[in-house]
Every structure is written in C-alpha cells, then in structure tokens.
Design a protein around this motif. Sequence first.
Motif, PDB file in Angstrom:
ATOM      1  N   LYS A 261       0.837  -1.207   0.000  1.00 15.02           N
ATOM      2  CA  LYS A 261       0.000   0.000   0.000  1.00 15.02           C
ATOM      3  C   LYS A 261       0.868   1.253   0.000  1.00 15.02           C
ATOM      4  O   LYS A 261       0.558   2.238  -0.684  1.00 15.02           O
ATOM      5  N   GLU A 262       1.961   1.208   0.759  1.00 13.25           N
ATOM      6  CA  GLU A 262       2.905   2.333   0.755  1.00 13.25           C
ATOM      7  C   GLU A 262       3.536   2.498  -0.624  1.00 13.25           C
ATOM      8  O   GLU A 262       3.701   3.619  -1.119  1.00 13.25           O
ATOM      9  N   ALA A 263       3.875   1.377  -1.255  1.00 10.73           N
ATOM     10  CA  ALA A 263       4.463   1.421  -2.593  1.00 10.73           C
ATOM     11  C   ALA A 263       3.477   1.999  -3.597  1.00 10.73           C
ATOM     12  O   ALA A 263       3.847   2.824  -4.445  1.00 10.73           O
ATOM     13  N   LYS A 264       2.248   1.575  -3.511  1.00  9.36           N
ATOM     14  CA  LYS A 264       1.196   2.072  -4.414  1.00  9.36           C
ATOM     15  C   LYS A 264       1.066   3.590  -4.319  1.00  9.36           C
ATOM     16  O   LYS A 264       1.001   4.294  -5.337  1.00  9.36           O
ATOM     17  N   LYS A 265       1.066   4.117  -3.108  1.00  7.85           N
ATOM     18  CA  LYS A 265       0.946   5.564  -2.914  1.00  7.85           C
ATOM     19  C   LYS A 265       2.117   6.305  -3.546  1.00  7.85           C
ATOM     20  O   LYS A 265       1.933   7.332  -4.221  1.00  7.85           O
ATOM     21  N   LEU A 266       3.325   5.789  -3.354  1.00 10.32           N
ATOM     22  CA  LEU A 266       4.507   6.420  -3.939  1.00 10.32           C
ATOM     23  C   LEU A 266       4.437   6.436  -5.463  1.00 10.32           C
ATOM     24  O   LEU A 266       4.747   7.453  -6.110  1.00 10.32           O
ATOM     25  N   LEU A 267       4.046   5.317  -6.047  1.00 12.14           N
ATOM     26  CA  LEU A 267       3.977   5.217  -7.504  1.00 12.14           C
ATOM     27  C   LEU A 267       2.902   6.131  -8.083  1.00 12.14           C
ATOM     28  O   LEU A 267       3.093   6.737  -9.147  1.00 12.14           O
ATOM     29  N   GLU A 268       1.793   6.251  -7.393  1.00 10.34           N
ATOM     30  CA  GLU A 268       0.733   7.156  -7.851  1.00 10.34           C
ATOM     31  C   GLU A 268       1.211   8.602  -7.821  1.00 10.34           C
ATOM     32  O   GLU A 268       0.862   9.398  -8.708  1.00 10.34           O
ATOM     33  N   GLU A 269       2.019   8.946  -6.827  1.00  9.09           N
ATOM     34  CA  GLU A 269       2.568  10.303  -6.753  1.00  9.09           C
ATOM     35  C   GLU A 269       3.487  10.578  -7.938  1.00  9.09           C
ATOM     36  O   GLU A 269       3.457  11.667  -8.524  1.00  9.09           O
ATOM     37  N   VAL A 270       4.306   9.605  -8.305  1.00  4.94           N
ATOM     38  CA  VAL A 270       5.212   9.773  -9.440  1.00  4.94           C
ATOM     39  C   VAL A 270       4.418   9.907 -10.732  1.00  4.94           C
ATOM     40  O   VAL A 270       4.719  10.770 -11.576  1.00  4.94           O
ATOM     41  N   ILE A 271       3.411   9.078 -10.903  1.00  6.89           N
ATOM     42  CA  ILE A 271       2.600   9.125 -12.128  1.00  6.89           C
ATOM     43  C   ILE A 271       1.911  10.475 -12.255  1.00  6.89           C
ATOM     44  O   ILE A 271       1.788  11.030 -13.351  1.00  6.89           O
ATOM     45  N   GLU A 272       1.502  11.047 -11.144  1.00 11.62           N
ATOM     46  CA  GLU A 272       0.839  12.352 -11.170  1.00 11.62           C
ATOM     47  C   GLU A 272       1.813  13.474 -11.510  1.00 11.62           C
ATOM     48  O   GLU A 272       1.475  14.399 -12.258  1.00 11.62           O
ATOM     49  N   LYS A 273       3.041  13.390 -10.994  1.00  5.59           N
ATOM     50  CA  LYS A 273       3.995  14.483 -11.152  1.00  5.59           C
ATOM     51  C   LYS A 273       4.918  14.332 -12.362  1.00  5.59           C
ATOM     52  O   LYS A 273       5.213  15.317 -13.050  1.00  5.59           O
ATOM     53  N   ALA A 274       5.405  13.123 -12.587  1.00  8.62           N
ATOM     54  CA  ALA A 274       6.393  12.902 -13.656  1.00  8.62           C
ATOM     55  C   ALA A 274       6.267  11.476 -14.179  1.00  8.62           C
ATOM     56  O   ALA A 274       7.106  10.617 -13.901  1.00  8.62           O
ATOM     57  N   PRO A 275       5.220  11.200 -14.949  1.00  6.47           N
ATOM     58  CA  PRO A 275       4.900   9.826 -15.349  1.00  6.47           C
ATOM     59  C   PRO A 275       5.956   9.124 -16.196  1.00  6.47           C
ATOM     60  O   PRO A 275       6.017   7.898 -16.203  1.00  6.47           O
ATOM     61  N   GLU A 276       6.797   9.865 -16.901  1.00  2.91           N
ATOM     62  CA  GLU A 276       7.778   9.232 -17.772  1.00  2.91           C
ATOM     63  C   GLU A 276       9.122   8.991 -17.079  1.00  2.91           C
ATOM     64  O   GLU A 276      10.093   8.580 -17.722  1.00  2.91           O
ATOM     65  N   THR A 277       9.158   9.212 -15.773  1.00  2.00           N
ATOM     66  CA  THR A 277      10.378   8.952 -15.005  1.00  2.00           C
ATOM     67  C   THR A 277      10.851   7.514 -15.220  1.00  2.00           C
ATOM     68  O   THR A 277      10.053   6.576 -15.165  1.00  2.00           O
ATOM     69  N   LEU A 278      12.152   7.361 -15.494  1.00  2.94           N
ATOM     70  CA  LEU A 278      12.745   6.035 -15.717  1.00  2.94           C
ATOM     71  C   LEU A 278      11.953   5.224 -16.741  1.00  2.94           C
ATOM     72  O   LEU A 278      11.644   4.056 -16.545  1.00  2.94           O
ATOM     73  N   ASP A 279      11.640   5.876 -17.855  1.00  2.00           N
ATOM     74  CA  ASP A 279      10.926   5.219 -18.967  1.00  2.00           C
ATOM     75  C   ASP A 279       9.606   4.604 -18.521  1.00  2.00           C
ATOM     76  O   ASP A 279       9.226   3.507 -18.949  1.00  2.00           O
ATOM     77  N   GLY A 280       8.885   5.329 -17.654  1.00  2.00           N
ATOM     78  CA  GLY A 280       7.561   4.860 -17.254  1.00  2.00           C
ATOM     79  C   GLY A 280       7.564   3.728 -16.257  1.00  2.00           C
ATOM     80  O   GLY A 280       6.590   2.975 -16.142  1.00  2.00           O
ATOM     81  N   SER A 281       8.648   3.603 -15.489  1.00  2.00           N
ATOM     82  CA  SER A 281       8.764   2.487 -14.544  1.00  2.00           C
ATOM     83  C   SER A 281       7.669   2.478 -13.483  1.00  2.00           C
ATOM     84  O   SER A 281       7.321   1.417 -12.954  1.00  2.00           O
ATOM     85  N   ALA A 282       7.121   3.661 -13.163  1.00  2.00           N
ATOM     86  CA  ALA A 282       6.046   3.697 -12.166  1.00  2.00           C
ATOM     87  C   ALA A 282       4.821   2.935 -12.666  1.00  2.00           C
ATOM     88  O   ALA A 282       4.140   2.257 -11.894  1.00  2.00           O
ATOM     89  N   TYR A 283       4.537   3.050 -13.965  1.00  2.00           N
ATOM     90  CA  TYR A 283       3.410   2.303 -14.541  1.00  2.00           C
ATOM     91  C   TYR A 283       3.670   0.797 -14.478  1.00  2.00           C
ATOM     92  O   TYR A 283       2.773   0.007 -14.154  1.00  2.00           O
ATOM     93  N   THR A 284       4.899   0.396 -14.812  1.00  2.00           N
ATOM     94  CA  THR A 284       5.246  -1.026 -14.764  1.00  2.00           C
ATOM     95  C   THR A 284       5.080  -1.575 -13.351  1.00  2.00           C
ATOM     96  O   THR A 284       4.466  -2.630 -13.140  1.00  2.00           O
ATOM     97  N   SER A 285       5.620  -0.866 -12.380  1.00  2.00           N
ATOM     98  CA  SER A 285       5.588  -1.338 -10.998  1.00  2.00           C
ATOM     99  C   SER A 285       4.173  -1.344 -10.436  1.00  2.00           C
ATOM    100  O   SER A 285       3.766  -2.302  -9.760  1.00  2.00           O
ATOM    101  N   LEU A 286       3.417  -0.284 -10.719  1.00  2.00           N
ATOM    102  CA  LEU A 286       2.055  -0.235 -10.211  1.00  2.00           C
ATOM    103  C   LEU A 286       1.188  -1.293 -10.886  1.00  2.00           C
ATOM    104  O   LEU A 286       0.352  -1.941 -10.239  1.00  2.00           O
ATOM    105  N   GLY A 287       1.392  -1.495 -12.190  1.00  2.00           N
ATOM    106  CA  GLY A 287       0.663  -2.539 -12.895  1.00  2.00           C
ATOM    107  C   GLY A 287       0.918  -3.909 -12.312  1.00  2.00           C
ATOM    108  O   GLY A 287      -0.002  -4.725 -12.144  1.00  2.00           O
TER     109      GLY A 287
END
Length: 208
Positions: free
Chosen positions: A94-120
């Motif tokens: 749940k903590e990880a999910k919150k962090l990834l959602e914050e990244v997607i909101e602020k800078a979604p293409e960070t590390l080639d979209g890794s936040a989307y991969t991890s959250l998915g």
Amino acid sequence: MKLFVSSLAITAVTVSSAAFAADPLHGIQQKWAKCQYQSKDKDNQVYCFENLIDMNTKSLNEQPDRQDLKVWLAINKSSLAGAKGGLGALSLVKEAKKLLEEVIEKAPETLDGSAYTSLGSLYYKVPGWPIGFGDDKKAEQMLKKALEINPTGIDPNFFYGDFLAEEGDKKQAVIYLTKALNAPPRPDRPIADQGRKQEISQKLGELK
C-alpha cells in the motif's frame, strides 16, 4: 524471523556505499539486484531489503524532488513485501502504491515509465477486495501504458507477459516474454538483467 548479517549482505552494503558516493540511484539499483538475485535465503533477503529501504529513504529525504528515487523506494518496498509474504506485507505494498501514484501524477515518464510497470505489477499480484487493492483491469491499463513509453524494455514486456500468462492467454504471453528475453541489455545493470532473464526463461518453459 532471524536477523543476521551474512557475508553477502556485508558485501552488498560495501558496494552500494561506494556507488552512493557518485549517485544514490545507481547504488540503489545495484544493491536491489544483489538483494533480489544473490541473497542466500529469505531471511538474508529480508534483511537486505530492509537495509536498502533505509538507504533509499535517506537519499530521498535529502533530495525530495528526485522522482526516480521515489520509484525505487516503491520497488524496494514491494520487493520486501514479496520476500516477507503473507498479509503482513500488505502495508508495504500500500505504501508502494501511494509512492507510484505520486510519481505518475507528477512525472509519469520517469525512468521510462517504470512507475506504470511497478504499479501494474502490484495490481495483478496483490489480492483484490476485501483483502487488498488488486484489480486486473487496472493492471492491464498500467502495463500497456508502460509499454507505450518503453516498448522494448525488459521489465514492461516481462510483467505484461507474466500478467497475460496469469490471465490464461499463453500465446500472447509467450510473445511478450520473448520480447523481454531479447530486450536490449542495460550495461549498468548486468546482475538485474541476468536475474530477470532467468525468470523469463523459467516462465517460458512453464508455458511451452
């Protein structure tokens, strides 16, 4: 849980400390690979990830605008959850999910979209309601978005292939897993690439 420091854990900390002097992200990535693929047992792996989370948190506190460090803190929390297993790991994801959602909101293409991969990956690996937040539809949306940003990457192709395998679509799963196996190497992450390719080969073997 037994807590002890193996020779591997000590080596990992030493290597990471040197890498941290140059760039904390590089050190975090290198130590994650050691924790994930070179820990001799689960207790050692848990200790390794807990130590890495402390280092990652410290680096992020020092550079709070680094979205890449935030992605990796989420990855490390998710990895620790995987190492621990059970319902006790739910707070970590749940903590990880919150962090990834914050990244997607602020800078979604960070590390080639890794936040989307991890959250998915979290959406299809975490149990659904009422235990967790798992959701296969959201998982597919996140993983497809990751592939839009990084279509040849080893991780987005691996996780989408793994998701498709769990959904029972073996034919498409093999296609994406094969793409992952043939993904361009990451020269700065050889241990991670080697470990991931072993996972991919094992998954392909199960599907064929």
